[in-house]
Scaffold this active site. Structure first.
Site, short mmCIF file in Angstrom:
data_model
loop_
_atom_site.label_atom_id
_atom_site.label_comp_id
_atom_site.label_asym_id
_atom_site.label_seq_id
_atom_site.Cartn_x
_atom_site.Cartn_y
_atom_site.Cartn_z
N CYS A 72 5.03 0.83 5.61
CA CYS A 72 4.92 -0.24 4.63
C CYS A 72 5.11 0.29 3.21
O CYS A 72 5.24 1.48 2.99
CB CYS A 72 3.54 -0.91 4.74
SG CYS A 72 3.28 -1.75 6.32
N HIS A 103 1.67 -4.17 0.59
CA HIS A 103 0.23 -4.41 0.64
C HIS A 103 -0.54 -3.53 -0.32
O HIS A 103 0.02 -2.62 -0.92
CB HIS A 103 -0.31 -4.28 2.07
CG HIS A 103 -0.13 -2.94 2.70
ND1 HIS A 103 -0.70 -1.79 2.22
CD2 HIS A 103 0.56 -2.57 3.81
CE1 HIS A 103 -0.38 -0.77 3.01
NE2 HIS A 103 0.39 -1.22 3.97
#
Length: 162
Positions: free
Chosen positions: A137, A120
């Site tokens: 992430c 992301h």
């Protein structure tokens, strides 16, 4: 009337240019390699590197993610399995963690393996965060995630190496 039509075309062109959704017409991304130790991610077409990115990881970057909240980024073979165009992190592309092995290990320990691992962007409120700031992430800039979002399809293998 003519002026209104020209203005409409100009506004449409500006809106398209400012869109976070890009179009990609190049070679297929056949796999992704993430090298955690080098903080690099490579989009590959077979043996050819199409693009390379500097990345950020989970706030505890060393080692394989095992449990919810451990701050680690997973290691191993996964696939890109979903996308979120409305992510709070600009755009996000889902990684299939946890797999069966990850779930079995966590269950043996009486713990949750966690989930919701994504590639992301890095929104404004995290711009001054350290390089490794996520909950597990893989982060890139907002501009880079726009490019990755366009290039990588669901089902693409992703290999995350220590």
């Amino acid at each position: 009337m003519k002026r209104r039509a020209v203005l409409s075309l100009v506004l449409a062109a500006v809106a398209t240019a400012c869109s976070k959704f890009q179009t990609y017409r190049g070679p297929e991304v056949t796999r992704i390699h993430v090298l955690k130790g080098q903080r690099r991610m490579y989009l590959m077409h077979h043996d050819e590197v199409l693009k390379a990115y500097d990345i950020g990881l989970g706030f505890a970057p060393v080692g394989h993610k095992q449990f919810e909240g451990d701050g680690k980024t997973p290691e191993g073979a996964y696939i890109i399995d979903r996308r979120n165009p409305n992510s709070q992190f600009h755009l996000s592309i889902g990684v299939s963690y946890p797999n069966e092995t990850d779930m079995a290990f966590a269950e043996e320990q009486g713990r949750s393996p966690g989930g919701d691992i994504f590639i992301h962007g890095k929104p404004r409120k995290y711009r001054n965060a350290p390089q490794d700031w996520t909950a597990g992430c893989i982060s890139v800039s907002d501009k880079e995630v726009e490019e990755i979002y366009a290039m990588v399809g669901n089902g693409t293998p992703i290999y995350i190496h220590p």
